[in-house]
Motif scaffolding. Sequence first.
Motif, PDB file in Angstrom:
ATOM      1  N   LEU A 188      -9.661   5.695  -5.424  1.00 27.20           N
ATOM      2  CA  LEU A 188      -8.449   6.500  -5.611  1.00 27.20           C
ATOM      3  C   LEU A 188      -7.965   6.456  -7.063  1.00 27.20           C
ATOM      4  N   LEU A 189      -8.839   6.045  -7.962  1.00 24.76           N
ATOM      5  CA  LEU A 189      -8.483   6.033  -9.390  1.00 24.76           C
ATOM      6  C   LEU A 189      -8.169   7.444  -9.872  1.00 24.76           C
ATOM      7  N   ASP A 190      -7.332   7.547 -10.896  1.00 20.31           N
ATOM      8  CA  ASP A 190      -7.133   8.888 -11.457  1.00 20.31           C
ATOM      9  C   ASP A 190      -8.348   9.247 -12.321  1.00 20.31           C
ATOM     10  N   GLU A 191      -8.432  10.531 -12.670  1.00 17.92           N
ATOM     11  CA  GLU A 191      -9.655  11.040 -13.292  1.00 17.92           C
ATOM     12  C   GLU A 191     -10.028  10.292 -14.566  1.00 17.92           C
ATOM     13  N   ALA A 192      -9.025   9.997 -15.407  1.00 25.40           N
ATOM     14  CA  ALA A 192      -9.329   9.348 -16.695  1.00 25.40           C
ATOM     15  C   ALA A 192      -9.908   7.949 -16.470  1.00 25.40           C
ATOM     16  N   GLU A 193      -9.312   7.200 -15.534  1.00 20.68           N
ATOM     17  CA  GLU A 193      -9.791   5.839 -15.266  1.00 20.68           C
ATOM     18  C   GLU A 193     -11.177   5.874 -14.623  1.00 20.68           C
ATOM     19  N   ARG A 194     -11.367   6.844 -13.738  1.00 25.93           N
ATOM     20  CA  ARG A 194     -12.656   6.965 -13.068  1.00 25.93           C
ATOM     21  C   ARG A 194     -13.767   7.259 -14.091  1.00 25.93           C
ATOM     22  N   THR A 195     -13.477   8.200 -14.992  1.00 23.21           N
ATOM     23  CA  THR A 195     -14.467   8.585 -15.994  1.00 23.21           C
ATOM     24  C   THR A 195     -14.806   7.392 -16.891  1.00 23.21           C
TER      25      THR A 195
END
Length: 345
Positions: free
Chosen positions: A317-324
């Motif tokens: 459930l990370l946000d996109e920036a953290e996931r990337t």
Amino acid sequence: MTDIASFVAKLPKAELHLHIEGTLEPELAFAFAERNDVPLPYRSVDELRAAYRFADLQAFLDVYYACAGVLIESRDFYDLTWAYLERAHADNVRHAEVFFDPQTHTGRGIDFATVVEGICAALDDGRREFGLSSRLILCLLRHLDESEAFDTLAAAMPYRDRIVGVGLDSGERGNPPRKFERVFERAREAGFVPVAHAGEEGPAEYVREALDSLEAVRIDHGNNALEDPDLVAELVRRRIPLTVCPLSNLKLCVVDDMASHPLKRMLELGLVVTVNSDDPAYFGGYVNDNYIAVAKALGLGEADIVKLARNSIDASLLDEAERTRLLGELAAAATSLERSEGSKP
Ligand code: ADE
Ligand code: ZN
């Protein structure tokens, strides 16, 4: 060849299926029992450990709920969570999605605030000390009734900024997801992300219900989904992640032995499979132990292991920036492992 254990250890990963009450090691249970002056129904650490032979999920839950009775003060929840974060950090877990069972505690007269504040203080320290990000998911106990679930959801509302998801756990047989359809509807309206245990001991139909009645975006376990090819096709098409827990499945007799675990078949079918530890203090291993056990038993290759780690980050459930950012770290680690393989004679 790099051995499997060091390969797994070097990969950054996320853990998505972890019950904080299931990280209560026997030594810690006795320490809390003593400092809070509450009895444990076992005389020693060895006697408690000897009770860790479970014929099924309910046999485990009986011990798990009994041990949770030693958790009284916020500092107990803090210490419990901190002990898990130290283990997770040692396993190169960069992001953890942590379940907690508030009803296990509020049912004994412990305030909801005591539980959440202790856990959250440790999660905040984990972020500061280890750079380990986390999300907190409230699990509703499915053996209790709908009105108790509604009360628990109401108690969670003041912590809406700290609790991101609502899940469903405890004894699955006879407690279908549809029992909580209206509670999950309210939870979704309030902005909680819906997830649910399904298909651990229950039939494929319960996985279907978790999708249709609860609108679950992730299925915890999901093993028995394989009984229904149409359901598998839908899980693949919609990329619904399964948070699979190999050592848990072995300890709770969901599989007869690790060699017959369905994880490899799940990968071959195109399911978004992740590897997790569930209740590591009770099941004989933390997340890396789960990767290693399943890789050895099923003959998984390094590419499979990297895929499992990538799925864990993708399914988070990370946000996109953290996931990337985390996916980038994983890709770099995998490339450097490949290079060090290539440079060997
Ligand atoms: N609560 C803690 N661990 C669980 C599991 N594996 N299944 C259902 N409920 C649980
Ligand atoms: Zn679980």
